[in-house]
Design a protein around this motif. Structure first.
Motif, PDB file in Angstrom:
ATOM      1  N   PHE A   1      50.166  40.748  28.567  1.00 16.63           N
ATOM      2  CA  PHE A   1      48.843  41.033  29.137  1.00 16.63           C
ATOM      3  C   PHE A   1      48.976  41.894  30.387  1.00 16.63           C
ATOM      4  N   LEU A   2      49.915  41.491  31.259  1.00 16.09           N
ATOM      5  CA  LEU A   2      50.066  42.215  32.534  1.00 16.09           C
ATOM      6  C   LEU A   2      50.622  43.625  32.309  1.00 16.09           C
ATOM      7  N   ALA A   3      51.548  43.743  31.361  1.00 16.15           N
ATOM      8  CA  ALA A   3      52.134  45.062  31.092  1.00 16.15           C
ATOM      9  C   ALA A   3      51.065  46.014  30.556  1.00 16.15           C
ATOM     10  N   GLY A   4      50.249  45.518  29.629  1.00 16.71           N
ATOM     11  CA  GLY A   4      49.170  46.350  29.073  1.00 16.71           C
ATOM     12  C   GLY A   4      48.155  46.719  30.140  1.00 16.71           C
ATOM     13  N   ALA A   5      47.885  45.765  31.020  1.00 13.71           N
ATOM     14  CA  ALA A   5      46.915  46.023  32.097  1.00 13.71           C
ATOM     15  C   ALA A   5      47.436  47.141  32.997  1.00 13.71           C
ATOM     16  N   ARG A   6      48.716  47.055  33.347  1.00 11.73           N
ATOM     17  CA  ARG A   6      49.306  48.092  34.211  1.00 11.73           C
ATOM     18  C   ARG A   6      49.171  49.460  33.559  1.00 11.73           C
ATOM     19  N   GLU A   7      49.450  49.497  32.265  1.00 15.07           N
ATOM     20  CA  GLU A   7      49.332  50.761  31.537  1.00 15.07           C
ATOM     21  C   GLU A   7      47.908  51.312  31.581  1.00 15.07           C
ATOM     22  N   ALA A   8      46.947  50.389  31.568  1.00 16.31           N
ATOM     23  CA  ALA A   8      45.536  50.802  31.599  1.00 16.31           C
ATOM     24  C   ALA A   8      45.069  51.085  33.029  1.00 16.31           C
ATOM     25  N   GLY A   9      45.987  51.012  33.991  1.00 16.64           N
ATOM     26  CA  GLY A   9      45.619  51.299  35.382  1.00 16.64           C
ATOM     27  C   GLY A   9      44.962  50.116  36.077  1.00 16.64           C
ATOM     28  N   LEU A  10      45.106  48.918  35.497  1.00 18.28           N
ATOM     29  CA  LEU A  10      44.511  47.707  36.093  1.00 18.28           C
ATOM     30  C   LEU A  10      45.637  46.928  36.778  1.00 18.28           C
ATOM     31  N   LEU A  11      45.653  46.989  38.112  1.00 20.22           N
ATOM     32  CA  LEU A  11      46.812  46.508  38.872  1.00 20.22           C
ATOM     33  C   LEU A  11      46.522  45.194  39.588  1.00 20.22           C
ATOM     34  N   GLN A  12      47.597  44.533  39.991  1.00 19.42           N
ATOM     35  CA  GLN A  12      47.522  43.335  40.847  1.00 19.42           C
ATOM     36  C   GLN A  12      46.703  42.211  40.211  1.00 19.42           C
ATOM     37  N   LEU A  13      46.971  41.970  38.936  1.00 17.74           N
ATOM     38  CA  LEU A  13      46.215  40.920  38.235  1.00 17.74           C
ATOM     39  C   LEU A  13      46.991  39.614  38.100  1.00 17.74           C
ATOM     40  N   LYS A  14      48.251  39.614  38.516  1.00 14.68           N
ATOM     41  CA  LYS A  14      49.048  38.391  38.369  1.00 14.68           C
ATOM     42  C   LYS A  14      48.516  37.331  39.330  1.00 14.68           C
ATOM     43  N   GLY A  15      48.344  36.110  38.840  1.00  9.24           N
ATOM     44  CA  GLY A  15      47.818  35.027  39.672  1.00  9.24           C
ATOM     45  C   GLY A  15      48.794  34.654  40.775  1.00  9.24           C
ATOM     46  N   HIS A  16      48.291  33.954  41.770  1.00 10.59           N
ATOM     47  CA  HIS A  16      49.160  33.490  42.857  1.00 10.59           C
ATOM     48  C   HIS A  16      50.174  32.513  42.287  1.00 10.59           C
ATOM     49  N   LYS A  17      51.386  32.517  42.826  1.00  9.85           N
ATOM     50  CA  LYS A  17      52.459  31.726  42.229  1.00  9.85           C
ATOM     51  C   LYS A  17      52.143  30.223  42.213  1.00  9.85           C
ATOM     52  N   SER A  18      51.308  29.752  43.129  1.00 10.32           N
ATOM     53  CA  SER A  18      51.011  28.309  43.170  1.00 10.32           C
ATOM     54  C   SER A  18      50.013  27.897  42.079  1.00 10.32           C
ATOM     55  N   VAL A  19      49.318  28.846  41.493  1.00 16.85           N
ATOM     56  CA  VAL A  19      48.317  28.521  40.471  1.00 16.85           C
ATOM     57  C   VAL A  19      48.748  29.055  39.106  1.00 16.85           C
ATOM     58  N   GLY A  20      49.416  30.204  39.096  1.00 10.23           N
ATOM     59  CA  GLY A  20      49.845  30.822  37.837  1.00 10.23           C
ATOM     60  C   GLY A  20      48.719  31.612  37.199  1.00 10.23           C
ATOM     61  N   GLY A  21      48.913  32.015  35.958  1.00 12.11           N
ATOM     62  CA  GLY A  21      47.887  32.752  35.241  1.00 12.11           C
ATOM     63  C   GLY A  21      47.571  34.074  35.912  1.00 12.11           C
ATOM     64  N   MET A  22      46.305  34.455  35.864  1.00 12.85           N
ATOM     65  CA  MET A  22      45.855  35.754  36.373  1.00 12.85           C
ATOM     66  C   MET A  22      44.846  35.539  37.495  1.00 12.85           C
ATOM     67  N   ARG A  23      44.661  36.568  38.295  1.00 16.05           N
ATOM     68  CA  ARG A  23      43.579  36.523  39.279  1.00 16.05           C
ATOM     69  C   ARG A  23      43.055  37.937  39.480  1.00 16.05           C
ATOM     70  N   ALA A  24      41.754  38.091  39.283  1.00 13.90           N
ATOM     71  CA  ALA A  24      41.125  39.377  39.567  1.00 13.90           C
ATOM     72  C   ALA A  24      40.421  39.244  40.909  1.00 13.90           C
ATOM     73  N   SER A  25      40.876  40.007  41.905  1.00 11.38           N
ATOM     74  CA  SER A  25      40.193  40.005  43.194  1.00 11.38           C
ATOM     75  C   SER A  25      39.246  41.199  43.195  1.00 11.38           C
ATOM     76  N   ILE A  26      37.955  40.880  43.148  1.00 14.64           N
ATOM     77  CA  ILE A  26      36.956  41.946  42.991  1.00 14.64           C
ATOM     78  C   ILE A  26      36.160  42.053  44.287  1.00 14.64           C
TER      79      ILE A  26
END
Ligand code: PMP
Length: 355
Positions: A306-331
């Protein structure tokens, strides 16, 4: 950062308004920087509707610095109540222990910080020097949709809020707040500037050990110039305040316009996540942050793809904080609706090709 702000800062970088100097080269005591700083304060006051009996302080040390600076200035060494709703408020409570009796009045830790304890259930001490909460928990994605009215709860204590990660994304009810602090680096400008907005009557009670440069009374009396303030960060934040004041949305301007835009952005993303069997957000619906949206792929073995594809699509910094995991979109404020549309488009596509 809004692109228009970065472009303006770039255009003025070598020569600010024909002064022959860039802002970084100015004396903080000169008339040029004095004008920049005064304008930034005036724009911020107008933007956030800060009443005149509050001081606006431009400081350094970040949110974590304020975790010590607030108790040194406001606790008088007595009891302070904390409402724990995520990692940032938990950090604030721990740090304050060094300066006062920092009590936990309420906590959502048993729910892994996915909801907010109702204000009526808080165990407030009658004599707390202040009550602290983090109005938007950046990591866990929980946000107070309304600040508590402590007076209505029978408390005489002022409310301190850490609004680092949602400042200027929505209006602040100053009737309910004694002090608000936040690092500038999410919604206001570059890292290095810490904003403190504090009611006049709370000043003048700093502990003896409080460094002079962090004593709010001294900082206020010297109009944030007791020592050299973060001049570049104040200048860029000032450009952001101007940009924010100019924003319009559906007949609204400034922070009200940003709020409307932020509601639309958040709704788009949460509605998509809730309707999808592939993704989930675990925060109670009425406590969800408009700024920070943590989400999970139900099959976490697909996270890397998911993260690799997002990077390719120009969608950056989506990895969640290490204490929670998953993804995080800061909008944050500067993220346009089109950015959230692009994210949802990518998430839909990823789901269709991997479900
Ligand atoms: N409080 C909140 C709500 C935050 O989001 C952060 C930073 N992510 C901090 C405090 C800490 O801020 P700083 O790194 O500026 O000390």
């Amino acid at each position: 950062m809004p692109e228009a702000v970065l472009q303006r800062a770039a255009a003025e970088m070598l020569d600010w308004h024909g002064s022959g100097m860039g802002v970084m080269e100015m004396s903080h005591r000169g008339k040029e920087f004095g004008a920049i700083c005064a304008q930034a304060e005036a724009d911020l006051r107008a933007l956030l509707a800060v009443p005149e009996y509050f001081h606006v302080l431009f400081m350094q040390g970040g949110g974590l610095g304020e975790n010590a600076i607030v108790p040194m200035n406001l606790s008088r060494g007595g009891n302070v109540d904390f409402v724990i709703t995520g990692s940032w408020s938990a950090k604030s409570q721990k740090e304050a222990q060094r300066y006062c009796q920092s009590r936990i009045a309420a906590s959502n830790a048993d729910g892994q910080h996915t909801w907010l304890p109702a204000a009526a259930s808080w165990q407030l001490s009658g004599d707390a020097s202040y009550v602290h909460l983090c109005s938007n928990e950046t990591i866990h994605g929980v946000e107070f949709q309304e600040l508590p009215d402590l007076a209505a709860l029978g408390s005489k204590s002022p409310l301190v809020i850490d609004f680092s990660s949602h400042v200027a994304s929505r209006p602040v009810d100053w009737n309910r707040v004694g002090l608000a602090f936040g690092g500038a680096q999410k919604n206001l400008g570059p890292a290095g500037l810490t904003l403190v907005i504090v009611r006049e009557d709370l000043l003048g009670h700093a502990l003896e050990i409080c460094p002079s440069a962090f004593n709010y009374r001294i900082v206020a009396d010297n109009k944030s110039m007791y020592n050299t303030p973060p001049t570049w960060a104040i200048y860029v934040a000032g450009l952001t305040f101007q940009w924010l004041r100019q924003q319009t949305e559906g007949g609204l301007t400034g922070v009200a316009a940003m709020e409307k835009r932020n509601i639309a952005k958040a709704r788009l993303l949460y509605d998509f996540i809730d309707a999808s069997p592939f993704y989930e957000n675990r925060v109670a619906a009425d406590c969800r942050s408009r700024m920070n949206v943590p989400f999970f792929l139900k099959d976490e073995s697909r996270n890397e793809a998911f993260l690799a594809g997002a990077r390719e699509a120009g969608l950056l910094q989506l990895k969640g904080h290490k204490s929670v995991g998953g993804m995080r979109a800061s909008i944050y404020n500067a993220m346009p609706l089109e950015g959230v549309q692009a994210l949802v488009g990518y998430m839909r596509e990823f789901e269709q090709s991997h479900a």
